[in-house]
Scaffold this active site. Structure first.
Site, PDB file in Angstrom:
ATOM      1  N   PHE A   1      60.531 -34.670   6.516  1.00 51.31           N
ATOM      2  CA  PHE A   1      59.982 -34.346   5.186  1.00 51.31           C
ATOM      3  C   PHE A   1      58.798 -33.391   5.334  1.00 51.31           C
ATOM      4  CE2 PHE A   1      57.425 -35.574   1.363  1.00 51.31           C
ATOM      5  CZ  PHE A   1      58.344 -35.174   0.412  1.00 51.31           C
TER       6      PHE A   1
ATOM      7  N   HIS B   1      56.099 -31.209 -14.791  1.00 50.48           N
ATOM      8  CA  HIS B   1      57.119 -32.133 -14.275  1.00 50.48           C
ATOM      9  C   HIS B   1      57.017 -32.329 -12.762  1.00 50.48           C
ATOM     10  CE1 HIS B   1      59.393 -28.254 -14.437  1.00 50.48           C
ATOM     11  NE2 HIS B   1      59.912 -28.674 -13.307  1.00 50.48           N
TER      12      HIS B   1
HETATM   13  N1  INI Z   1      60.152 -26.485  -7.441  1.00 48.75           N
HETATM   14  C1  INI Z   1      59.387 -26.499  -6.325  1.00 48.75           C
HETATM   15  O1  INI Z   1      59.923 -26.425  -5.197  1.00 48.75           O
HETATM   16  N2  INI Z   1      58.029 -26.579  -6.425  1.00 48.75           N
HETATM   17  C2  INI Z   1      57.399 -26.658  -7.619  1.00 48.75           C
HETATM   18  O2  INI Z   1      56.141 -26.726  -7.648  1.00 48.75           O
HETATM   19  C3  INI Z   1      58.189 -26.631  -8.795  1.00 48.75           C
HETATM   20  N3  INI Z   1      57.571 -26.642 -10.084  1.00 48.75           N
HETATM   21  O3  INI Z   1      56.351 -26.459 -10.163  1.00 48.75           O
HETATM   22  O4  INI Z   1      58.218 -26.808 -11.122  1.00 48.75           O
HETATM   23  C4  INI Z   1      59.592 -26.557  -8.679  1.00 48.75           C
HETATM   24  N4  INI Z   1      60.369 -26.537  -9.769  1.00 48.75           N
HETATM   25  C5  INI Z   1      61.758 -26.141  -9.721  1.00 48.75           C
HETATM   26  C6  INI Z   1      62.690 -27.280  -9.370  1.00 48.75           C
HETATM   27  O5  INI Z   1      62.590 -27.612  -7.995  1.00 48.75           O
HETATM   28  C7  INI Z   1      64.142 -26.883  -9.651  1.00 48.75           C
HETATM   29  O6  INI Z   1      64.503 -25.796  -8.821  1.00 48.75           O
HETATM   30  C8  INI Z   1      64.366 -26.498 -11.108  1.00 48.75           C
HETATM   31  O7  INI Z   1      63.902 -27.503 -11.973  1.00 48.75           O
HETATM   32  C9  INI Z   1      65.889 -26.285 -11.388  1.00 48.75           C
HETATM   33  O8  INI Z   1      66.644 -27.451 -11.131  1.00 48.75           O
END
Ligand code: INI
Length: 157
Positions: free
Chosen positions: A115, A90
């Site tokens: 950013f 995702h």
């Molecule tokens: N969040 C990140 O900061 N980097 C990522 O690579 C990542 N991946 O790989 O899934 C990621 N997922 C968590 C997302 O930001 C949310 O914290 C989570 O979906 C809960 O809402």
């Protein structure tokens, strides 16, 4: 040339910053935080002018950034995170919502949001942008935040 030019300088002595960092991929993001804080100090900010705020992941950065912006305590917010494609299906949703959401916060509140979120295909590319081969994007975002905060001040004067 006799044309009036308005631009922001890189003096951070009178500015307050929130360094907003995602915990996800903290082995990368911690290096971005280090780069951002180092850059703010080098441009004249003291530690009292900097607050570090942690959010769970890049997806949550816009919500927290908006809350921070609405406090009016900061001249700029430096958003830091690392979204790495190899590790997630995702990726596009997390990266897209993060970038679009942070831009909206800046537009809606008038507080600059720099950013500093890496969006890379691989962990190696993220490492390169977090203080090794390709510089430190946290430091770059901090410089942008300083310039923008000063620019908006000058336009407002
Ligand atoms: N969040 C990140 O900061 N980097 C990522 O690579 C990542 N991946 O790989 O899934 C990621 N997922 C968590 C997302 O930001 C949310 O914290 C989570 O979906 C809960 O809402």
């Amino acid at each position: 040339m006799d044309i009036k030019t308005i631009e922001g300088d890189l003096q951070a002595r009178e500015l307050r910053f929130a360094v907003l960092a995602a915990r996800f991929n903290d082995f990368i993001v911690d290096q971005l935080v280090r780069g951002a804080v180092d850059s703010l100090r080098r441009h004249g900010a003291t530690d009292k002018q900097i607050e570090i705020v942690r959010a769970p992941g890049a997806f949550e950065l816009p919500l927290v950034a908006r809350k921070l912006a609405l406090t009016k305590r900061y001249d700029a917010i430096i958003a830091l995170g690392a979204v790495i494609k190899g590790a997630t299906a995702h990726f596009d949703f997390v990266a897209g919502e993060c970038a679009g959401g942070l831009a909206r916060v800046a537009h809606d509140t008038g507080i600059p949001v720099a950013f500093g979120v890496l969006t890379t295909d691989t962990i190696e590319q993220a490492v390169e942008r977090a203080g090794t081969k390709a510089g430190n994007k946290g430091a770059d975002a901090a410089v942008t935040a300083i310039e923008l905060a000063n620019l908006l001040r000058r336009i407002g004067q």
